[in-house]
Design a protein around this motif. Structure first.
Motif, mmCIF file in Angstrom:
data_model
loop_
_atom_site.group_PDB
_atom_site.id
_atom_site.type_symbol
_atom_site.label_atom_id
_atom_site.label_comp_id
_atom_site.label_asym_id
_atom_site.label_seq_id
_atom_site.Cartn_x
_atom_site.Cartn_y
_atom_site.Cartn_z
ATOM 1 N N GLY A 18 11.417 29.033 90.049
ATOM 2 C CA GLY A 18 12.256 30.148 90.495
ATOM 3 C C GLY A 18 13.164 30.674 89.408
ATOM 4 O O GLY A 18 13.318 31.890 89.245
ATOM 5 N N SER A 19 13.767 29.784 88.637
ATOM 6 C CA SER A 19 14.677 30.253 87.585
ATOM 7 C C SER A 19 13.919 30.958 86.464
ATOM 8 O O SER A 19 14.442 31.912 85.878
ATOM 9 C CB SER A 19 15.505 29.096 87.031
ATOM 10 O OG SER A 19 14.689 28.216 86.300
ATOM 11 N N VAL A 20 12.726 30.529 86.170
ATOM 12 C CA VAL A 20 11.929 31.212 85.145
ATOM 13 C C VAL A 20 11.518 32.594 85.632
ATOM 14 O O VAL A 20 11.552 33.581 84.888
ATOM 15 C CB VAL A 20 10.704 30.361 84.747
ATOM 16 C CG1 VAL A 20 9.711 31.162 83.924
ATOM 17 C CG2 VAL A 20 11.145 29.131 83.981
ATOM 18 N N LEU A 21 11.152 32.689 86.909
ATOM 19 C CA LEU A 21 10.735 33.992 87.439
ATOM 20 C C LEU A 21 11.895 34.966 87.575
ATOM 21 O O LEU A 21 11.693 36.179 87.551
ATOM 22 C CB LEU A 21 10.040 33.811 88.790
ATOM 23 C CG LEU A 21 8.647 33.175 88.737
ATOM 24 C CD1 LEU A 21 8.108 32.987 90.143
ATOM 25 C CD2 LEU A 21 7.702 34.031 87.918
ATOM 26 N N LEU A 22 13.103 34.476 87.731
ATOM 27 C CA LEU A 22 14.256 35.362 87.859
ATOM 28 C C LEU A 22 14.738 35.915 86.524
ATOM 29 O O LEU A 22 15.463 36.898 86.490
ATOM 30 C CB LEU A 22 15.414 34.621 88.539
ATOM 31 C CG LEU A 22 15.285 34.446 90.044
ATOM 32 C CD1 LEU A 22 16.446 33.623 90.567
ATOM 33 C CD2 LEU A 22 15.224 35.783 90.747
ATOM 34 N N GLN A 23 14.351 35.300 85.443
ATOM 35 C CA GLN A 23 14.811 35.774 84.147
ATOM 36 C C GLN A 23 14.204 37.130 83.830
ATOM 37 O O GLN A 23 13.074 37.424 84.204
ATOM 38 C CB GLN A 23 14.443 34.770 83.048
ATOM 39 C CG GLN A 23 15.221 33.495 83.152
ATOM 40 C CD GLN A 23 14.865 32.521 82.052
ATOM 41 O OE1 GLN A 23 14.221 32.879 81.090
ATOM 42 N NE2 GLN A 23 15.294 31.278 82.219
ATOM 43 N N LYS A 24 14.971 37.924 83.150
ATOM 44 C CA LYS A 24 14.522 39.263 82.803
ATOM 45 C C LYS A 24 13.516 39.167 81.662
ATOM 46 O O LYS A 24 13.758 38.531 80.650
ATOM 47 C CB LYS A 24 15.702 40.128 82.381
ATOM 48 C CG LYS A 24 15.324 41.563 82.163
ATOM 49 C CD LYS A 24 16.539 42.426 82.021
ATOM 50 C CE LYS A 24 16.064 43.860 81.870
ATOM 51 N NZ LYS A 24 17.082 44.803 82.208
ATOM 52 N N SER A 25 12.378 39.819 81.852
ATOM 53 C CA SER A 25 11.357 39.819 80.823
ATOM 54 C C SER A 25 11.289 41.196 80.188
ATOM 55 O O SER A 25 11.990 42.124 80.588
ATOM 56 C CB SER A 25 10.001 39.445 81.423
ATOM 57 O OG SER A 25 9.601 40.429 82.342
#
Length: 130
Positions: A18-25
């Motif tokens: 979840g924290s990886v997916l929430l990071q802005k790419s």
């Protein structure tokens, strides 16, 4: 003990994903890049990167611990120091088992078909509609 560590490991994995997916790419992705929020963009990036780092360290630690637990009951084995296992002879004497000489599975099936009254096909047959 192992079950507790596995449950903690799975919880860390879920939160880490979840924290990886929430990071802005670069492409936007699932990152919540809107201006409205409880923290600024820079603060959110710092919080998520620190959270990801802590969760990654926890994931690494629980993985190592689970590997250590799994390998704890192994006994060292040496192929040089052990005498060979004794092979005992069968009690009925030394009669080797011979393979059947009547053919194979196909010959057995052919005999079953002949016993049932169906002639065995002589070659490849075209499928028949029923």
């Amino acid at each position: 003990m192992q079950t507790v560590v596995i449950v903690i490991h799975l919880m860390i994995v879920a939160v880490l994903i979840g924290s990886v997916l929430l990071q802005k790419s670069e492409g936007g992705g699932l990152g919540m890049g809107g201006g409205a929020g409880f923290m600024s963009s820079r603060g959110t990036a710092n919080l998520l990167s620190r959270t990801t780092a802590v969760l990654a360290a926890g994931f690494f630690a629980t993985s190592l611990f689970l590997a250590w637990i799994a390998g704890g009951d192994r006994k060292p084995a040496s192929i040089l120091g052990n005498p060979p296992a004794s092979q005992s002879q069968p009690a009925g004497g030394a009669t080797p088992i011979t393979p059947p000489t009547s053919g194979g599975v196909l010959d057995s099936l052919k005999k079953v078909d002949e016993q049932q009254g169906q002639p065995a096909p002589s070659g490849p047959q075209a499928p028949r509609s029923q």
